[in-house]
Every structure is written in structure tokens, then in C-alpha cells.
Design a protein around this motif. Structure first.
Motif, mmCIF file in Angstrom:
data_model
loop_
_atom_site.group_PDB
_atom_site.id
_atom_site.type_symbol
_atom_site.label_atom_id
_atom_site.label_comp_id
_atom_site.label_asym_id
_atom_site.label_seq_id
_atom_site.Cartn_x
_atom_site.Cartn_y
_atom_site.Cartn_z
ATOM 1 N N PRO A 147 30.873 38.091 24.094
ATOM 2 C CA PRO A 147 30.319 39.267 24.716
ATOM 3 C C PRO A 147 31.485 40.012 25.466
ATOM 4 O O PRO A 147 32.514 39.502 25.629
ATOM 5 N N PRO A 148 31.172 41.316 25.843
ATOM 6 C CA PRO A 148 32.178 42.223 26.370
ATOM 7 C C PRO A 148 32.398 41.702 27.993
ATOM 8 O O PRO A 148 31.655 41.068 28.601
ATOM 9 N N LEU A 149 33.751 41.739 27.989
ATOM 10 C CA LEU A 149 34.326 41.027 29.406
ATOM 11 C C LEU A 149 35.350 42.342 30.130
ATOM 12 O O LEU A 149 36.322 42.749 28.990
ATOM 13 N N PHE A 150 35.103 42.661 31.172
ATOM 14 C CA PHE A 150 36.102 43.707 31.678
ATOM 15 C C PHE A 150 36.682 43.187 33.091
ATOM 16 O O PHE A 150 36.270 42.511 33.707
ATOM 17 N N LEU A 151 37.939 43.634 33.200
ATOM 18 C CA LEU A 151 38.740 43.384 34.313
ATOM 19 C C LEU A 151 38.625 44.716 35.294
ATOM 20 O O LEU A 151 39.004 45.902 34.732
ATOM 21 N N ASN A 152 38.228 44.524 36.607
ATOM 22 C CA ASN A 152 38.343 45.749 37.458
ATOM 23 C C ASN A 152 39.184 45.585 38.472
ATOM 24 O O ASN A 152 39.001 44.724 39.385
ATOM 25 N N GLY A 153 40.319 46.342 38.438
ATOM 26 C CA GLY A 153 41.332 46.176 39.821
ATOM 27 C C GLY A 153 42.234 45.177 39.410
ATOM 28 O O GLY A 153 42.896 44.636 40.246
ATOM 29 N N LEU A 154 42.527 44.772 38.172
ATOM 30 C CA LEU A 154 43.371 43.552 37.867
ATOM 31 C C LEU A 154 44.178 44.065 36.688
ATOM 32 O O LEU A 154 44.958 43.086 36.310
ATOM 33 N N CYS A 155 44.292 45.236 36.343
ATOM 34 C CA CYS A 155 44.955 45.450 35.233
ATOM 35 C C CYS A 155 46.420 46.423 35.429
ATOM 36 O O CYS A 155 46.987 47.079 34.639
ATOM 37 N N GLU A 156 47.311 46.085 36.356
ATOM 38 C CA GLU A 156 48.395 46.656 36.622
ATOM 39 C C GLU A 156 49.430 46.682 35.382
ATOM 40 O O GLU A 156 50.353 47.453 35.044
ATOM 41 N N SER A 157 49.237 45.423 34.797
ATOM 42 C CA SER A 157 50.337 45.059 33.742
ATOM 43 C C SER A 157 50.021 45.919 32.328
ATOM 44 O O SER A 157 50.950 46.061 31.540
ATOM 45 N N THR A 158 48.724 46.393 32.215
ATOM 46 C CA THR A 158 48.641 47.412 31.080
ATOM 47 C C THR A 158 48.288 48.799 31.540
ATOM 48 O O THR A 158 48.331 49.850 30.757
ATOM 49 N N HIS A 159 47.810 49.114 32.984
ATOM 50 C CA HIS A 159 47.375 50.686 33.203
ATOM 51 C C HIS A 159 48.246 50.996 34.435
ATOM 52 O O HIS A 159 48.014 52.273 34.835
ATOM 53 N N GLY A 160 49.325 50.394 34.894
ATOM 54 C CA GLY A 160 50.244 50.995 35.688
ATOM 55 C C GLY A 160 49.999 50.498 37.308
ATOM 56 O O GLY A 160 48.841 50.170 37.565
ATOM 57 N N ILE A 161 50.773 51.061 38.135
ATOM 58 C CA ILE A 161 50.765 50.733 39.254
ATOM 59 C C ILE A 161 49.682 51.311 39.958
ATOM 60 O O ILE A 161 49.472 50.945 41.065
ATOM 61 N N GLY A 162 48.806 52.398 39.802
ATOM 62 C CA GLY A 162 47.859 52.867 40.488
ATOM 63 C C GLY A 162 46.552 52.069 40.117
ATOM 64 O O GLY A 162 45.491 52.124 40.753
ATOM 65 N N ASP A 163 46.734 50.789 39.619
ATOM 66 C CA ASP A 163 45.423 49.930 39.311
ATOM 67 C C ASP A 163 45.168 48.921 40.205
ATOM 68 O O ASP A 163 44.166 48.838 40.797
ATOM 69 N N ALA A 164 45.988 47.859 40.414
ATOM 70 C CA ALA A 164 45.540 46.919 41.205
ATOM 71 C C ALA A 164 45.880 47.244 42.560
ATOM 72 O O ALA A 164 47.116 47.786 42.704
ATOM 73 N N GLY A 165 45.067 46.722 43.379
ATOM 74 C CA GLY A 165 45.256 46.673 44.851
ATOM 75 C C GLY A 165 45.512 48.263 45.530
ATOM 76 O O GLY A 165 46.014 48.296 46.513
ATOM 77 N N SER A 166 45.038 49.213 44.568
ATOM 78 C CA SER A 166 44.972 50.568 45.281
ATOM 79 C C SER A 166 43.684 51.406 45.194
ATOM 80 O O SER A 166 43.145 51.413 44.046
ATOM 81 N N PHE A 167 43.474 52.158 46.064
ATOM 82 C CA PHE A 167 42.360 53.115 46.277
ATOM 83 C C PHE A 167 42.617 54.329 45.279
ATOM 84 O O PHE A 167 41.495 54.861 44.919
ATOM 85 N N SER A 168 43.646 54.615 45.023
ATOM 86 C CA SER A 168 44.061 55.992 44.463
ATOM 87 C C SER A 168 43.204 56.284 43.190
ATOM 88 O O SER A 168 42.674 57.503 43.008
ATOM 89 N N LEU A 169 42.752 55.392 42.226
ATOM 90 C CA LEU A 169 42.282 55.812 41.208
ATOM 91 C C LEU A 169 40.759 55.028 41.121
ATOM 92 O O LEU A 169 40.317 54.786 39.954
ATOM 93 N N LEU A 170 40.273 54.427 42.010
ATOM 94 C CA LEU A 170 39.301 53.571 42.192
ATOM 95 C C LEU A 170 37.877 54.248 41.209
ATOM 96 O O LEU A 170 37.281 53.662 40.525
ATOM 97 N N SER A 171 37.630 55.383 41.870
ATOM 98 C CA SER A 171 36.440 55.961 41.246
ATOM 99 C C SER A 171 36.528 56.377 39.822
ATOM 100 O O SER A 171 35.590 56.405 39.025
ATOM 101 N N ILE A 172 37.713 56.967 39.404
ATOM 102 C CA ILE A 172 38.058 57.287 38.054
ATOM 103 C C ILE A 172 37.971 55.995 37.326
ATOM 104 O O ILE A 172 37.462 56.047 36.152
ATOM 105 N N ARG A 173 38.697 54.835 37.512
ATOM 106 C CA ARG A 173 38.792 53.675 36.859
ATOM 107 C C ARG A 173 37.156 53.227 36.887
ATOM 108 O O ARG A 173 36.586 52.769 35.689
ATOM 109 N N ALA A 174 36.154 53.474 37.815
ATOM 110 C CA ALA A 174 34.933 52.938 37.512
ATOM 111 C C ALA A 174 34.309 53.617 36.457
ATOM 112 O O ALA A 174 33.311 53.163 35.794
ATOM 113 N N GLN A 175 34.484 54.932 36.501
ATOM 114 C CA GLN A 175 33.790 55.858 35.240
ATOM 115 C C GLN A 175 34.092 55.357 34.030
ATOM 116 O O GLN A 175 33.428 55.275 33.005
#
Length: 430
Positions: free
Chosen positions: A391-419
Motif C-alpha cells: 500500500p502507499p507509504l509517504f515520508l513527511n519531513g524526512l526527504c532531504e536526500s531526495t528533495h533538498g535542504i528545505g525538506d528535513a527539519g525546516s519550516f520553510s516549505l512545510l505547508s507546500i510539502r503538505a499539499q
């Protein structure tokens, strides 16, 4: 049977819950959170500390600036908007932003099981041979879901030689305030010495500098020594050009780059968020040390060029062996407490990384990795399975290795990532 089980209810999954609520998507979701109640960075709510991002980069505003869950509306509802706007500060107090997170989370209390730690995940099949997830809690309760969103935050990184130490007097920054309270209570009960006379902070990050300042205020008679590997603590790269690495366009650029390109971008942008501190706290620390020297009463020290090779637990004292990275000479230091500001583990194959979040241990080999050893993660944060039986599995806020420095541990793109993640859920759940 839920449509979505969210493991963890920190800011990442809270932002997703808000996006679900505002979209009217109709997905039935339940969240599991190990903490006893809503909160954010409670162990680091230091007096005077501030956040490190524009407060409008909150849980919702980049996705929906009209949302009632915005930081601005939080201030308005608490009758603090004008007073807050009058603050002579660039960024809000961390404790106020923590109150905002708790306030927003309070709107979803009926969808969260607090004090519940997820300990295992397995896959089962229903009568129609459709797979679904079963998440077991530490109390033995089972949660069934058609999809999972893991938003547990990254694992604290405790490097050698500290990774084999079991003393309560050596702890990671994620335990800072609770650890101090516990040690003080134990000292009072046993009649042992407190406060500490010498505290060592390990690291050169923003957190390391904040901890050094806090310890100097909390224990004004103690010696506080900070050890870092570079020559000196470094100032963050806050150039507005570099800060565009926290734009969604950069996320797309990073995602499309090959591994060599990603490594190059990581090296160029590391000082925007890691192994560096804001100029204001560096200046405050430097001035504090200078004034202590004027008074011939220096108690706070910063030592660069140091590797810590060994630590020996001698009961109430921790004995550290250090090597100067330039001169090569060895020294030994005794400390009452050692606080580790050593960061967190990213996902990946390197020694200081982990292949997947630990909660995925039982099912981790059922997800694909690329030729470099990284999980294969789609642009919407969906983790690619091996075959089609997961079944589908997603990682939320753990993907700096694939999505860059704005992903893990940063509020900067939190709401856009949620969408983006919500779009992925809607696409993959029939």
C-alpha cells in the motif's frame, strides 16, 4: 480501517492534517504521537531563543494565506498581534512559536492518540487480497490503514565515542531541559553536588551556541567549554540568493538532479542550515567571553580544531580525551555534564545516515533503493515499493536526500510539502 495513519504529530503531520481539513478531501485519518501532548522542541525552549525562519512560513500560509490556522491568526485570536508587530526582533521567540504549534494541534485533538508510540509496522491482506498496513503501538493496540505517512522527525545523531556511553550525564540536545531537571531532582534527593562545575558542549551549530549561552546564564559560576571540529564556529549563510534554496523551485531542481549534482548542491548550501550559527548569537557569545576576560573571570570557552577521541564514565565525572586537529597534541578534560549538539541522521547509505526510519525496520526491504543506496522517493514523497504488493507509504519531513535542504527539519516549505503529499494520497487512494 482508516484511509491514512500518520505516525508522529509534529509540525510536518500537523500541516498535513490542516491541509486535509481545508481541502475537504474526505480521507479518514488517525495520528499516533509518542509525546503526552502537543508541543514542538520542548527540550530546547530556552529563554531568549528565537526561531530561524520568517514566521509567515508557518503551517499553512504559503499554501493558503487565508487560513485560520496561520501564525498571524494565532496572534490575533490571543490579542497579541499589535504587540507582536511592535517587537524589536527580526524573528519571534521560539516559545511563542511553540505556543502557536500547540494551539494549532489543539484543533485536531480528536484525531490524535497522544502518549502512544508506534513500535512496528506490518502488511496484511483483506478478503479481496488487497494489502493494508497494521501499525502496533507500545500498548499492543493495532491501527489498520490503507496508507501510511511517517512524520517522526529525524533520529538524533550521537557519534563515537558517545554512542556507547550510558551515563545520564551525557545527553543529546533533544533531551536538554528534561535531563537538567532530572539531574537536579536526583541531586536534591541524594544530597549530591549541584549545580555542575564544568559543562562541555560538543558541536558548532546554532544549537551548540544557544546551549553555551543558556548554560552560562543557568549556571553562572560554572565553567562552560564548547568544542567543535572547525577552527571556529561559523556564521550561517543568510544571503537572500542562497535562501532561495528554500523555494519550491529549488526542490524541483534538486529532485531532478543526479546524485553528483545533489552532492554539489549540498556542499554549496550546507551553511544555510547546518554546522553554523546566526550572527546575533555568535556576537552575543563573543562579547560575553570578551567581557569575562576584561573582568579576569573567564568561565566560557570555545575551542576549535578538536576531535574527541574517547570518553570515560567515572560516575559523576566524564573524562574526555581530545586531539588538536592542527597541532596533533592530546589533552584530557573532566566534565560534570556533556551536552551533544551533534545534529540528526539523514536518510541514506553513509555511516552517519540510516537507510530508512527505524519504524520501517520490519518492512524496509520491501521498498526500492537506487544504485547509490538511497530510497527511491517520488516528487510527492511517496516511497517506491519493490513490486506492486505494498500500500502507499509517504515520508513527511524526512526527504532531504531526495528533495533538498528545505525538506528535513525546516519550516520553510512545510505547508507546500503538505499539499504535495496530500495530492499524492488522493492520487493513490482509490
Amino acid at each position: 480501517m482508516f484511509d491514512v495513519i500518520g505516525i508522529g504529530f509534529g509540525p510536518a503531520n500537523l500541516a498535513l492534517a490542516i491541509a486535509m481539513e481545508e481541502s475537504g478531501c474526505g480521507l479518514r485519518a488517525r495520528f499516533i504521537e509518542a509525546a503526552s501532548g502537543p508541543g514542538w522542541q520542548s527540550a530546547m525552549m530556552l529563554d531568549g531563543s528565537d526561531i530561524q525562519h520568517n514566521p509567515v512560513r508557518d503551517l499553512v500560509s504559503l499554501r493558503n494565506p487565508r487560513s485560520r490556522f496561520s501564525f498571524i491568526n494565532f496572534l490575533f485570536e490571543h490579542d497579541r498581534l499589535l504587540a507582536h508587530l511592535n517587537l524589536p526582533m527580526e524573528f519571534p521567540f521560539r516559545k511563542e512559536y511553540g505556543q502557536y504549534i500547540s494551539w494549532a494541534a489543539g484543533h485536531f485533538a480528536d484525531r490524535v492518540d497522544y502518549g502512544t508510540r508506534a513500535v512496528a509496522i506490518e502488511v496484511r491482506y483483506d478478503a479481496a487480497s488487497e494489502p493494508y498496513y497494521v501499525v502496533r503501538s507500545d500498548a499492543g493496540r493495532e491501527y489498520h490503514a490503507r496508507s501510511l505517512v511517517i512524520g517522526t522527525g529525524r533520529t538524533p545523531y550521537v557519534p563515537a565515542p558517545f554512542d556507547t556511553v550510558t551515563s545520564e550525564r551525557v545527553f543529546h540536545l533533544t533531551s536538554y531541559l528534561p535531563a537538567l531537571d532530572r539531574l537536579a531532582a536526583e541531586a536534591a534527593e541524594k544530597g549530591s553536588d549541584w549545580p555542575p562545575q564544568h559543562v562541555v558542549v560538543v558541536g558548532g551549530s546554532q544549537s551548540a551556541i544557544e546551549l553555551t549561552l543558556d548554560l552560562s546564564r543557568r549556571f553562572p559560576q560554572a565553567r562552560v567549554s564548547t568544542y567543535c571540529r572547525p577552527y571556529a564556529p561559523r556564521e550561517k549563510d543568510t544571503s537572500p540568493f542562497s535562501e532561495e534554496s528554500y523555494f519550491p523551485e529549488f526542490t524541483d531542481l534538486y529532485f531532478a538532479a543526479d546524485r553528483a549534482g545533489k552532492a554539489s548542491l549540498d556542499a554549496q548550501l550546507r551553511l544555510t542550515n547546518y554546522s553554523a550559527a546566526d550572527g546575533d548569537v555568535l556576537r552575543e557569545l563573543y562579547c560575553l567571553i570578551y567581557e569575562q576576560r576584561l573582568d579576569d573571570a573567564q568561565r566560557v570557552f570555545v575551542h576549535g580544531n578538536n576531535d574527541i577521541l574517547a570518553i570515560h564514565d567515572d560516575g559523576a565525572t566524564q573524562r574526555l580525551t581530545l586531539r588538536d586537529r592542527v597541532a596533533g597534541h592530546m589533552t584530557e578534560v573532566a566534565a560534570d555534564l556533556v551536552v551533544l549538539a551533534t545534529g540528526f541522521r539523514d536518510l541514506g547509505p553513509a555511516k552517519h545516515q540510516e537507510r530508512h526510519p527505524r519504524i520501517m525496520d520490519a518492512i524496509g526491504d520491501r521498498f526500492a533503493v537506487d544504485q547509490h543506496g538511497y530510497l527511491v522517493i517520488d516528487s510527492d514523497y511517496h516511497v517506491e515499493p519493490v513490486g506492486s504488493s505494498m500500500p502507499p507509504l509517504f515520508l513527511n519531513g524526512l526527504c532531504e536526500s531526495t528533495h533538498g535542504i528545505g525538506d528535513a527539519g525546516s519550516f520553510s516549505l512545510l505547508s507546500i510539502r503538505a499539499q504535495r503529499l496530500l495530492d499524492g494520497l488522493n492520487k493513490r487512494l482509490p
